[in-house]
Scaffold this motif. Structure first.
Motif, PDB file in Angstrom:
ATOM      1  N   PHE A   1      -3.340  -6.352   4.950  1.00 19.68           N
ATOM      2  CA  PHE A   1      -2.725  -7.485   5.633  1.00 19.68           C
ATOM      3  C   PHE A   1      -3.072  -8.777   4.905  1.00 19.68           C
ATOM      4  CE2 PHE A   1      -0.873  -5.728   9.398  1.00 19.68           C
ATOM      5  CZ  PHE A   1      -1.589  -4.574   9.648  1.00 19.68           C
TER       6      PHE A   1
ATOM      7  N   TRP B   1       1.436  -0.601   3.604  1.00 15.05           N
ATOM      8  CA  TRP B   1       0.777   0.698   3.697  1.00 15.05           C
ATOM      9  C   TRP B   1       0.660   1.289   2.297  1.00 15.05           C
ATOM     10  CZ3 TRP B   1       2.553  -1.629   7.816  1.00 15.05           C
ATOM     11  CH2 TRP B   1       2.047  -1.302   9.080  1.00 15.05           C
TER      12      TRP B   1
ATOM     13  N   TYR C   1      -6.858  -8.717   3.907  1.00 12.31           N
ATOM     14  CA  TYR C   1      -7.692  -7.784   4.643  1.00 12.31           C
ATOM     15  C   TYR C   1      -7.211  -6.365   4.372  1.00 12.31           C
ATOM     16  CZ  TYR C   1      -9.318 -11.673   7.573  1.00 12.31           C
ATOM     17  OH  TYR C   1      -9.877 -12.844   8.032  1.00 12.31           O
TER      18      TYR C   1
ATOM     19  N   LEU D   1     -12.377  -8.284   5.368  1.00  8.92           N
ATOM     20  CA  LEU D   1     -11.900  -9.309   4.445  1.00  8.92           C
ATOM     21  C   LEU D   1     -12.172  -8.893   3.003  1.00  8.92           C
ATOM     22  CD1 LEU D   1     -10.740 -12.212   4.224  1.00  8.92           C
ATOM     23  CD2 LEU D   1     -13.109 -13.021   4.284  1.00  8.92           C
TER      24      LEU D   1
ATOM     25  N   GLY E   1     -11.074   3.007  12.589  1.00 11.16           N
ATOM     26  CA  GLY E   1     -12.441   2.879  13.083  1.00 11.16           C
ATOM     27  C   GLY E   1     -13.248   1.768  12.437  1.00 11.16           C
ATOM     28  N   MET E   2     -12.623   1.028  11.509  1.00 13.50           N
ATOM     29  CA  MET E   2     -13.368  -0.012  10.782  1.00 13.50           C
ATOM     30  C   MET E   2     -12.850  -1.408  11.089  1.00 13.50           C
ATOM     31  SD  MET E   2     -15.654   1.621   9.200  1.00 13.50           S
ATOM     32  CE  MET E   2     -16.282   0.374   8.098  1.00 13.50           C
ATOM     33  N   GLY E   3     -11.783  -1.517  11.818  1.00 13.39           N
ATOM     34  CA  GLY E   3     -11.194  -2.828  12.043  1.00 13.39           C
ATOM     35  C   GLY E   3     -10.592  -3.369  10.759  1.00 13.39           C
ATOM     36  N   LEU E   4     -10.483  -4.672  10.678  1.00 15.75           N
ATOM     37  CA  LEU E   4      -9.986  -5.315   9.465  1.00 15.75           C
ATOM     38  C   LEU E   4     -11.156  -5.948   8.735  1.00 15.75           C
ATOM     39  CD1 LEU E   4      -7.486  -5.436  11.598  1.00 15.75           C
ATOM     40  CD2 LEU E   4      -6.538  -7.011   9.910  1.00 15.75           C
TER      41      LEU E   4
ATOM     42  N   PHE F   1     -13.423  -9.464  12.093  1.00 13.29           N
ATOM     43  CA  PHE F   1     -12.931  -8.602  13.165  1.00 13.29           C
ATOM     44  C   PHE F   1     -13.969  -7.600  13.643  1.00 13.29           C
ATOM     45  CE2 PHE F   1      -8.385  -9.404  13.483  1.00 13.29           C
ATOM     46  CZ  PHE F   1      -8.146 -10.149  12.342  1.00 13.29           C
ATOM     47  N   GLY F   2     -13.878  -7.269  14.940  1.00 11.32           N
ATOM     48  CA  GLY F   2     -14.555  -6.090  15.442  1.00 11.32           C
ATOM     49  C   GLY F   2     -13.791  -4.843  15.016  1.00 11.32           C
ATOM     50  N   LYS F   3     -14.345  -3.674  15.363  1.00 16.84           N
ATOM     51  CA  LYS F   3     -13.740  -2.433  14.897  1.00 16.84           C
ATOM     52  C   LYS F   3     -12.587  -1.950  15.769  1.00 16.84           C
ATOM     53  CE  LYS F   3     -17.811  -0.925  12.386  1.00 16.84           C
ATOM     54  NZ  LYS F   3     -18.800   0.137  12.138  1.00 16.84           N
ATOM     55  N   GLY F   4     -12.364  -2.629  16.867  1.00 14.51           N
ATOM     56  CA  GLY F   4     -11.200  -2.326  17.676  1.00 14.51           C
ATOM     57  C   GLY F   4     -11.475  -1.385  18.829  1.00 14.51           C
TER      58      GLY F   4
ATOM     59  N   PHE G   1      -8.203  -5.922  19.092  1.00 13.44           N
ATOM     60  CA  PHE G   1      -9.263  -6.386  18.205  1.00 13.44           C
ATOM     61  C   PHE G   1      -9.789  -7.742  18.666  1.00 13.44           C
ATOM     62  CE2 PHE G   1      -8.996  -3.237  14.912  1.00 13.44           C
ATOM     63  CZ  PHE G   1      -7.694  -2.800  14.932  1.00 13.44           C
TER      64      PHE G   1
ATOM     65  N   GLN H   1      -7.317  -2.572   6.449  1.00  6.98           N
ATOM     66  CA  GLN H   1      -7.580  -1.960   7.738  1.00  6.98           C
ATOM     67  C   GLN H   1      -7.703  -0.461   7.576  1.00  6.98           C
ATOM     68  OE1 GLN H   1      -4.500  -2.272  10.738  1.00  6.98           O
ATOM     69  NE2 GLN H   1      -5.968  -1.919  12.394  1.00  6.98           N
TER      70      GLN H   1
ATOM     71  N   PHE I   1      -0.362 -13.729  10.317  1.00  4.67           N
ATOM     72  CA  PHE I   1      -0.491 -12.482   9.571  1.00  4.67           C
ATOM     73  C   PHE I   1       0.871 -11.982   9.106  1.00  4.67           C
ATOM     74  CE2 PHE I   1      -4.851 -11.031   9.771  1.00  4.67           C
ATOM     75  CZ  PHE I   1      -5.384 -11.837  10.753  1.00  4.67           C
TER      76      PHE I   1
END
Lengths: 115, 117
Positions: free
Chosen positions: A90, A111, A35, A45, A40-43, B107-110, B90, A37, A106
């Motif tokens: 991740f 980074w 994934y 795939l 503002g976008m979450g994770l 996942f959602g965006k958090g 999340f 990250q 996970f």
């Protein structure tokens, strides 16, 4: 029991360089995934694998390659890094496909900054 | 399109106050449901999960979540927030038997939680 191990933890790349993010698990898990990250976008795939020799694309596969030659390892390759690939990556694994209700483990994240 | 929605980008609560973080999903069938927490600069920690059975699920750190099929929701709650709960949360789902993302965790965006003293 190390779980899911990602290396390196931090990396700075120049645009156009290539590199490989390593992911290894010692739990004999068939399913592994990558994934990214972003704020503002979450994770999201990137790629996943349901076993050695089998890989498939996720939601955001462009610019990334994967292979699964062994059960333990699932490296993620950036062939020509772009600033848009600056992100936190991740790796995750589970005994089999998460759809069967398996616990997903996970790694601690890598980074990556592309300048 | 299938999605996981966390409507609140950022929530601030006072220490000791109750907390509810919202999560909605849109899929044809009931997916497996998860809540993860991420502290700054850290990885993901599983708080709780729902597969089937009792719709009220207890997790770690005093969190609970309730699955409501009629509302396609899986909201996370905590009766009394501690300063150490400040983190990003999340919601995630696993699709089953659904096209190219079969069995993957989405996942959602958090929601970022801030706790004020």
């Amino acid at each position: 029991n190390a779980g899911v191990t990602q290396t390196p933890k931090f990396q700075v790349l120049k645009t156009g360089q290539s590199m490989t993010l390593q992911c290894a698990q010692d739990m004999n898990h068939e399913y592994m995934s990558w994934y990214r990250q972003d704020p503002g976008m979450g994770l999201r795939l990137i790629h996943y694998s349901v076993g050695a020799g089998i890989t498939d694309q996720g939601e955001v596969p462009n610019g990334y390659n994967v292979s699964r030659s062994t059960t333990e390892d699932f490296p993620l390759r950036l062939l020509s890094a772009a600033p848009s690939q600056t992100s936190v990556y991740f790796c995750a694994s589970s005994y089999s496909t998460p759809g069967f209700g398996n616990t997903i483990y996970f790694g601690e994240g890598s980074w990556l900054t592309v300048v | 399109a299938q999605s996981v929605t966390q409507p609140d980008i950022h929530i601030t609560v006072s220490e000791g106050a109750s907390l509810e973080l919202r999560c909605n999903y849109s899929y044809g069938a009931t997916p497996y449901l998860f809540w993860y927490v991420q502290s700054p600069g850290q990885g993901l920690q599983l708080l709780l999960k729902y597969f089937s059975g009792d719709t009220l699920v207890q997790g770690i750190k005093g969190f609970e979540a309730e699955f409501k099929r009629s509302q396609s929701s899986f909201n996370l709650r905590k009766p009394s927030v501690h300063w150490s709960d400040a983190a990003e949360y999340f919601c995630a789902v696993v699709l089953m038997n659904y096209g190219g993302s079969q069995g993957n965790l989405i996942f959602g965006k958090g929601t970022k939680l801030s706790v004020k003293p």
